[in-house]
Design an enzyme around this catalytic site. Structure first.
Site, mmCIF file in Angstrom:
data_model
loop_
_atom_site.group_PDB
_atom_site.id
_atom_site.type_symbol
_atom_site.label_atom_id
_atom_site.label_comp_id
_atom_site.label_asym_id
_atom_site.label_seq_id
_atom_site.Cartn_x
_atom_site.Cartn_y
_atom_site.Cartn_z
ATOM 1 N N GLU A 101 68.907 35.048 13.229
ATOM 2 C CA GLU A 101 69.441 35.592 14.481
ATOM 3 C C GLU A 101 70.850 36.129 14.219
ATOM 4 O OE1 GLU A 101 69.294 36.986 17.113
ATOM 5 O OE2 GLU A 101 69.332 35.720 18.884
ATOM 6 N N ASP A 102 71.248 37.128 15.008
ATOM 7 C CA ASP A 102 72.598 37.677 14.838
ATOM 8 C C ASP A 102 73.647 36.755 15.465
ATOM 9 O OD1 ASP A 102 71.794 38.253 17.464
ATOM 10 O OD2 ASP A 102 72.445 40.333 17.413
ATOM 11 N N ASP A 105 74.692 32.766 21.571
ATOM 12 C CA ASP A 105 75.690 32.896 22.641
ATOM 13 C C ASP A 105 75.408 31.793 23.670
ATOM 14 O OD1 ASP A 105 77.819 34.330 23.928
ATOM 15 O OD2 ASP A 105 76.374 35.377 25.162
ATOM 16 N N PHE A 154 83.611 39.860 22.501
ATOM 17 C CA PHE A 154 82.424 40.704 22.350
ATOM 18 C C PHE A 154 82.537 41.431 21.020
ATOM 19 C CE2 PHE A 154 79.289 43.941 22.865
ATOM 20 C CZ PHE A 154 78.285 43.268 23.542
ATOM 21 N N ARG A 167 76.094 49.544 15.370
ATOM 22 C CA ARG A 167 75.298 48.672 14.495
ATOM 23 C C ARG A 167 75.551 48.995 13.025
ATOM 24 N NH1 ARG A 167 71.311 45.969 17.590
ATOM 25 N NH2 ARG A 167 70.546 47.110 19.401
HETATM 26 P P1 IMP Z 1 71.898 34.210 24.186
HETATM 27 O O1 IMP Z 1 70.517 34.071 24.707
HETATM 28 O O2 IMP Z 1 72.926 34.262 25.280
HETATM 29 O O3 IMP Z 1 72.271 33.205 23.136
HETATM 30 O O4 IMP Z 1 71.929 35.659 23.603
HETATM 31 C C1 IMP Z 1 72.170 35.971 22.289
HETATM 32 C C2 IMP Z 1 72.010 37.457 22.170
HETATM 33 O O5 IMP Z 1 72.945 38.144 23.023
HETATM 34 C C3 IMP Z 1 72.359 37.900 20.764
HETATM 35 O O6 IMP Z 1 71.208 37.900 19.951
HETATM 36 C C4 IMP Z 1 72.885 39.286 20.983
HETATM 37 O O7 IMP Z 1 71.806 40.198 21.008
HETATM 38 C C5 IMP Z 1 73.508 39.235 22.355
HETATM 39 N N1 IMP Z 1 74.967 39.031 22.229
HETATM 40 C C6 IMP Z 1 75.658 37.898 22.484
HETATM 41 N N2 IMP Z 1 76.957 38.052 22.232
HETATM 42 C C7 IMP Z 1 77.115 39.334 21.808
HETATM 43 C C8 IMP Z 1 78.240 40.102 21.349
HETATM 44 O O8 IMP Z 1 79.401 39.640 21.270
HETATM 45 N N3 IMP Z 1 77.981 41.380 20.967
HETATM 46 C C9 IMP Z 1 76.723 41.926 21.009
HETATM 47 N N4 IMP Z 1 75.646 41.240 21.407
HETATM 48 C C10 IMP Z 1 75.834 39.953 21.802
HETATM 49 MG MG MG Z 2 69.782 39.508 19.812
#
Ligand code: IMP
Ligand code: MG
Length: 179
Positions: A101-102, A105, A154, A167
């Site tokens: 996963e990237d 959050d 962000f 990207r």
């Molecule tokens: P979560 O379900 O809130 O944990 O969402 C995680 C996803 O939100 C990541 O896989 C990203 O695609 C997106 N995301 C969360 N923070 C950022 C950020 O700082 N920049 C870009 N995408 C983000």
């Molecule tokens: Mg994502």
């Protein structure tokens, strides 16, 4: 797509990312040593650069598959709906699975994906996340391996987007609005 004007301040250099990816791959290789059934699952789209670099440093036979999930906020409840937009092509029952996963959050996306994949009864399932923003967490979720823990900013680059752009940046930077 137009956004407010912004600049990107470098946060993690390409060189620092490469060094960390190599270290993560060494730990992952040691963890799964001897396996011949590893499937590395990238979560689209943000992990595509990370997974490309990571798998080239993993010294094991690997297959690569992808899954795309999308989450939607729900104002009426504290939970969020996560939808699978593109499922895996292959079966993972009895396999060793590494989810890549990237960013973790709030944790909703990973929690949903991990419970979905666990329901398919892999032999082992671990998670490698490039970035972690623990201050934003809403559900109890942790990756097995994390590249970098970052503050609530962000970020973009190295596969990660803002409104689908940036990207292709080789480094990770934070978005700063200029007006
Ligand atoms: P979560 O379900 O809130 O944990 O969402 C995680 C996803 O939100 C990541 O896989 C990203 O695609 C997106 N995301 C969360 N923070 C950022 C950020 O700082 N920049 C870009 N995408 C983000
Ligand atoms: Mg994502």
């Amino acid at each position: 797509m137009t956004t407010r004007p912004y600049v990107i301040d470098q946060m993690i250099s390409a060189k620092a990312i490469a060094a960390r990816v190599e270290a993560l791959a060494t730990e992952i290789t040691a963890h799964f040593k001897g396996t011949d059934k590893l499937v590395v699952v990238g979560l689209l789209r943000g992990s595509f650069v990370f997974i490309a670099d990571l798998v080239r440093e993993i010294d094991l036979p690997v297959e690569v598959d992808f899954l795309e999930a999308s989450s939607y906020g729900n104002a009426m409840s504290s939970s969020r709906e996560v939808r699978i937009l593109k499922d895996l092509r292959g079966e993972i029952a009895g396999r060793d699975v590494l989810v890549v996963e990237d960013i973790v959050d709030t944790g909703f996306t990973l929690k949903h994906v991990v419970s979905l994949l666990r329901s398919r009864e892999p032999a082992r399932l671990e998670v490698c996340a490039l970035l972690d923003k623990p201050s934003r967490r809403e559900v109890d979720m942790r990756a097995t391996w994390t590249g970098f823990t970052i503050p609530d900013e962000f970020v973009v680059g190295y596969g990660i987007d803002f409104a689908q752009r940036n990207r292709n940046l080789p480094f990770i930077g934070k978005v700063r609005f200029t007006e």
